[in-house]
Structures are given as C-alpha cells and as structure tokens.
Design a protein around this motif. Structure first.
Motif, PDB file in Angstrom:
ATOM      1  N   ASP A 115       5.303   0.967  -3.173  1.00 60.24           N
ATOM      2  CA  ASP A 115       5.015   0.942  -1.292  1.00 60.24           C
ATOM      3  C   ASP A 115       3.950   0.973  -1.081  1.00 60.24           C
ATOM      4  O   ASP A 115       3.471   1.449   0.342  1.00 60.24           O
ATOM      5  CB  ASP A 115       5.589   2.226  -1.487  1.00 60.24           C
ATOM      6  CG  ASP A 115       5.802   2.467   0.557  1.00 60.24           C
ATOM      7  OD1 ASP A 115       6.433   1.477   1.229  1.00 60.24           O
ATOM      8  OD2 ASP A 115       6.015   3.297   1.130  1.00 60.24           O
ATOM      9  N   GLY A 116       2.955   0.429  -1.157  1.00 56.64           N
ATOM     10  CA  GLY A 116       1.235   0.350  -1.393  1.00 56.64           C
ATOM     11  C   GLY A 116       0.209  -0.247  -2.737  1.00 56.64           C
ATOM     12  O   GLY A 116       1.010  -0.206  -3.540  1.00 56.64           O
ATOM     13  N   ALA A 117      -0.900   0.373  -2.345  1.00 59.56           N
ATOM     14  CA  ALA A 117      -1.707  -0.322  -3.402  1.00 59.56           C
ATOM     15  C   ALA A 117      -2.431   1.362  -4.649  1.00 59.56           C
ATOM     16  O   ALA A 117      -1.725   2.449  -3.945  1.00 59.56           O
ATOM     17  CB  ALA A 117      -3.134  -0.388  -2.883  1.00 59.56           C
ATOM     18  N   ASP A 118      -2.207   0.762  -5.504  1.00 58.36           N
ATOM     19  CA  ASP A 118      -2.278   2.333  -5.994  1.00 58.36           C
ATOM     20  C   ASP A 118      -4.043   3.198  -5.553  1.00 58.36           C
ATOM     21  O   ASP A 118      -3.486   3.930  -5.516  1.00 58.36           O
ATOM     22  CB  ASP A 118      -2.535   2.621  -7.549  1.00 58.36           C
ATOM     23  CG  ASP A 118      -1.339   1.957  -8.420  1.00 58.36           C
ATOM     24  OD1 ASP A 118       0.123   2.707  -7.976  1.00 58.36           O
ATOM     25  OD2 ASP A 118      -1.185   0.419  -8.685  1.00 58.36           O
ATOM     26  N   VAL A 119      -5.042   2.375  -5.069  1.00 60.58           N
ATOM     27  CA  VAL A 119      -5.366   3.180  -4.776  1.00 60.58           C
ATOM     28  C   VAL A 119      -6.314   2.007  -3.564  1.00 60.58           C
ATOM     29  O   VAL A 119      -6.017   0.731  -3.416  1.00 60.58           O
ATOM     30  CB  VAL A 119      -7.335   2.976  -5.572  1.00 60.58           C
ATOM     31  CG1 VAL A 119      -8.842   2.938  -5.416  1.00 60.58           C
ATOM     32  CG2 VAL A 119      -6.427   3.456  -7.161  1.00 60.58           C
ATOM     33  N   ASP A 134      -0.124   3.452  -2.161  1.00 59.82           N
ATOM     34  CA  ASP A 134       1.796   4.196  -2.564  1.00 59.82           C
ATOM     35  C   ASP A 134       1.530   5.745  -2.379  1.00 59.82           C
ATOM     36  O   ASP A 134       0.975   5.791  -2.430  1.00 59.82           O
ATOM     37  CB  ASP A 134       1.902   3.730  -4.023  1.00 59.82           C
ATOM     38  CG  ASP A 134       3.016   3.279  -4.614  1.00 59.82           C
ATOM     39  OD1 ASP A 134       3.704   3.398  -3.727  1.00 59.82           O
ATOM     40  OD2 ASP A 134       3.306   2.721  -5.597  1.00 59.82           O
ATOM     41  N   LEU A 135       3.256   6.293  -3.086  1.00 59.26           N
ATOM     42  CA  LEU A 135       3.163   7.037  -3.591  1.00 59.26           C
ATOM     43  C   LEU A 135       2.169   7.993  -4.519  1.00 59.26           C
ATOM     44  O   LEU A 135       2.100   7.011  -5.886  1.00 59.26           O
ATOM     45  CB  LEU A 135       4.513   7.519  -3.626  1.00 59.26           C
ATOM     46  CG  LEU A 135       5.528   7.046  -2.652  1.00 59.26           C
ATOM     47  CD1 LEU A 135       6.927   7.517  -2.498  1.00 59.26           C
ATOM     48  CD2 LEU A 135       4.917   8.339  -1.273  1.00 59.26           C
ATOM     49  N   ASP A 160      -5.519  11.739  13.527  1.00 57.73           N
ATOM     50  CA  ASP A 160      -4.076  12.274  13.979  1.00 57.73           C
ATOM     51  C   ASP A 160      -3.237  11.760  13.356  1.00 57.73           C
ATOM     52  O   ASP A 160      -2.438  11.144  12.766  1.00 57.73           O
ATOM     53  CB  ASP A 160      -3.378  12.498  14.817  1.00 57.73           C
ATOM     54  CG  ASP A 160      -2.777  13.368  16.141  1.00 57.73           C
ATOM     55  OD1 ASP A 160      -2.243  14.483  14.705  1.00 57.73           O
ATOM     56  OD2 ASP A 160      -1.580  13.441  16.501  1.00 57.73           O
ATOM     57  N   LEU A 161      -2.805  12.745  11.928  1.00 57.64           N
ATOM     58  CA  LEU A 161      -2.004  12.857  10.587  1.00 57.64           C
ATOM     59  C   LEU A 161      -0.561  13.618  10.777  1.00 57.64           C
ATOM     60  O   LEU A 161      -0.858  15.068  11.100  1.00 57.64           O
ATOM     61  CB  LEU A 161      -2.424  12.648   9.446  1.00 57.64           C
ATOM     62  CG  LEU A 161      -3.471  11.495   9.646  1.00 57.64           C
ATOM     63  CD1 LEU A 161      -3.920  11.470   8.065  1.00 57.64           C
ATOM     64  CD2 LEU A 161      -3.030  10.148   9.655  1.00 57.64           C
ATOM     65  N   GLY A 171       4.036  14.827   2.234  1.00 58.58           N
ATOM     66  CA  GLY A 171       4.998  14.413   1.126  1.00 58.58           C
ATOM     67  C   GLY A 171       4.320  12.583   0.492  1.00 58.58           C
ATOM     68  O   GLY A 171       5.054  12.171  -0.492  1.00 58.58           O
ATOM     69  N   ARG A 172       3.787  12.300   0.645  1.00 55.77           N
ATOM     70  CA  ARG A 172       3.023  11.161   0.003  1.00 55.77           C
ATOM     71  C   ARG A 172       1.563  11.766  -1.242  1.00 55.77           C
ATOM     72  O   ARG A 172       2.059  10.734  -1.677  1.00 55.77           O
ATOM     73  CB  ARG A 172       1.724   9.914   0.716  1.00 55.77           C
ATOM     74  CG  ARG A 172       2.736   9.907   2.050  1.00 55.77           C
ATOM     75  CD  ARG A 172       1.370   8.678   2.554  1.00 55.77           C
ATOM     76  NE  ARG A 172       1.838   7.351   2.548  1.00 55.77           N
ATOM     77  CZ  ARG A 172       2.227   6.160   2.148  1.00 55.77           C
ATOM     78  NH1 ARG A 172       3.674   6.307   2.955  1.00 55.77           N
ATOM     79  NH2 ARG A 172       2.208   5.050   1.645  1.00 55.77           N
TER      80      ARG A 172
END
Length: 366
Positions: free
Chosen positions: A251-255, A274-275, A293-294, A301-302
């Motif tokens: 679900d995305g890149a590791d780094v 990624d998670l 703002d996050l 959760g990530r």
C-alpha cells in the motif's frame, strides 16, 4: 598568515564578491587545506539570503576536496600532503552521543578556533564551519577525511554535503536494502543521491518524484526504475500503484525519502509509505514551516517510523572512504553529479542555474 582569493557574501541578498582574505597558520588541532574543488550547494545560497543566521560576512563554500598543506600542534589524524574531503561533522569524542558509541550523532562537533578575516581584519563566518570557496581554508583537523588520492576532486568533494546527505538518508537513516521499495520526492542533488544509493543497495522499485521532467531524466540515469511527474498525476496514488505492481498487497513504498523540505511534500511522503513503512525527511525546511495537519489516528494506525536525517546520519571517517572506493570501482557514479566546472568568479551565476534546475552541481575548480 596566508592571503588568498575567496567568495564572500557581505550582506543579505547581495551578490557575492571575490575578496582577498587572511587565513592563519594552523594552531593546535587545526589544519590548513589547499582547496582543489568545491561544489555550489543550496546551503550556500541560504547563507547569502540570511536563511541560516545573520552573522555576515560569510565565507561561502563547504562541499570540498583538497590537500592538507600544514597542521597544528597535536594533530595526528592527517598530515601535510594528504588528500582529504572536508566535512562539517568533526566529532568530539566526549559528548553523550559519542560516549555511547553513536559518533554519527555527535552533539558537539567542532571547527577551527582561529578566525579567517577580510584584509581589514573583519572576522568571517565560514559556511558550515568550512568556508571552501577559497584557495586555502582553515578547519579543525577532524573536518579532514583522508580518501583515495587518485580520486577526482570535483566528484568526491561533493560527499562533503549534498551527496552524503542523500546517500546517507537512504542507507543510514532509511535502512534501504534489497527487497525494499523506495520513493524519493524531490530530485535535486540530494534526492538523486538518495536514488543512486538506493539502487546501489539493491532496492526495487526505486521511484523518483518531481515536477521537473529534466530532473526525472537525471534520476532515471542514476538508478530510478520509475518516474512520477507530480504536476501531472497524484504522486501518492502513483507510488502506491507502482509498489503494488512489484509486491502484492503493498500500500505504498517501504521507505519514502522527502528531499524538498516542505510540509506539502512531507505529507505526501507520509501517505505514500506502506504500512509500517518509514518516512525520512532530509530536505531542509525553513523555520516558519509546520508539520502538516494529520489525524493522530493515521500516525498511530500506519505504524512504522517518521525520521529526520541530518547529514545523512553519516560518520565521515567511515562513510567517505567507502563511497570513494565504490566510486573508484565504477559502482557509484559521482562524476554524474558534476554538471559543470567553473571558477570562483562564476559562483553567482551558478546560484541562478541552481534555481532554474539546470544543474545537479556546479563545481568550483581552484
């Protein structure tokens, strides 16, 4: 005392000038270095613009290689005739970080004690404690790192700042290795160095993200497997799509390495990982910038890690010789970072080229 030509920023926002400066003979713990090459880094422009502090006049230049001409009392790590790359992390060996074995986090790095001056005696503030847009400069001996003397000065001098910052952000801070996916947002000198180091470490895919197609082409030449022109597409979604093509369920890149230093791109990096992935901030923000703002639940959760990388978390005595050896073996193309070789009088024009994205690095040859 030595009188040499040098590039000086006298006042905020004013064009730099070529001045004759006074460089003292080295005192205890110091080294006098005859500069052979020095890269034009964005940090030098920050100094000229007053973006770091207001301790004008500045002696600019810090990405440098040269030959030690003389050393002061008590210096044992280098000797006259040594070919060295200059660094701005001369570790103290005494602070908490050093005593626990984390020399790359030294809290008390040091510079030369004596001051270089203008002809009228006005003290100069050397950029990052180096000041290497000069025919000779005075530094702490610990700021000199011996490397292979057959290496090209214009190329290896860039390890003194930008290339080391990017490569270290990937390898040291991000822990990039084979089997991991990497995205780099911002493909200037630092970002492209992170890409080259990620490719060297065996990462795949290595995704380059920028708004400038010229920079993306350079990134591809230095190891990027994919490019994302973020002015045309959503970079977060593209990074996720490319990572999922290689690793099912990703679900995305590791780094994800942020090499711009802006809240907007840092937020992109946060959501493009990624998670349990890692975000590395190596781009330098201005003091007024805030973390975007996050939702705190997203941070929780990530999982993973949100890191900053200062000088690529490098230890010059360990990392510079290693990278120079890889360069000499043809495995790490430092020559590709040298866009042009210029003289001291060309530094102001080099700032303009850097602003326009026309170069990776202009390098002053002395």
């Amino acid at each position: 005392m030595h009188q040499v030509r040098a590039v000086v920023a006298r006042a905020k926002g004013e064009p730099v000038s070529i001045e004759t400066i006074n460089v003292p003979d080295p005192g205890p713990g110091e080294a006098l270095v005859q500069v052979q090459a020095c890269g034009v880094c964005h940090t030098d422009l920050h100094y000229r613009e007053g973006g770091i502090n207001d301790e004008f006049p500045f002696l600019l230049g810090h990405e440098a290689a040269g030959v030690v001409e003389a050393v002061g009392e008590g210096v044992t790590e280098v000797a006259p005739g040594d070919f060295v790359v200059l660094n701005w992390r001369a570790v103290c060996g005494e602070c908490r970080a050093c005593k626990r074995g984390d020399l790359h986090y030294c809290f008390n790095t040091h510079n030369a004690t004596q001051k270089m001056t203008l002809e009228d005696g006005t003290e100069l503030s050397p950029a990052l404690g180096i000041g290497a847009f000069a025919e000779k400069t005075l530094v702490a001996a610990g700021q000199c790192t011996k490397v292979d003397p057959d290496a090209r000065p214009a190329a290896v001098g860039l390890l003194g700042c930008g290339v080391m910052a990017g490569a270290g952000a990937a390898i040291n801070t991000g822990g990039v290795t084979r089997g991991r996916s990497v995205a780099v947002i911002g493909c200037g000198g630092v970002g492209v160095a992170a890409i080259a180091a990620s490719a060297l470490a065996g990462a795949s895919p290595v995704i380059a993200v920028d708004i400038d197609p010229r920079k993306l082409e350079r990134a591809k030449a230095l190891g990027a497997t994919h490019t994302v022109e973020s002015s045309q597409v959503d970079p977060v979604e593209e990074i996720k799509r490319i990572a999922a093509e290689t690793y099912e369920g990703a679900d995305g890149a590791d780094v994800v390495i942020e090499a711009v230093g802006r809240p907007e791109t840092w937020k992109q990096a946060f959501y493009a990982r990624d998670l349990a992935g890692t975000v590395v901030l190596v781009g330098v923000p201005t003091p007024d910038m805030k973390v975007p703002d996050l939702p705190l639940i997203d941070v929780f959760g990530r999982g993973g890690a949100l890191k900053s990388s200062w000088y690529g978390d490098c230890l010059p005595s360990r990392d510079f010789p290693m990278l120079v050896d890889l360069y000499r073996q043809g495995r790490f193309d430092l020559d590709a970072f040298v866009s042009e070789e210029i003289g001291l009088e060309d530094v102001e024009a080099a700032f303009d080229k850097m602003h326009g994205g026309d170069v990776l690095r202009s390098v002053v040859i002395l």
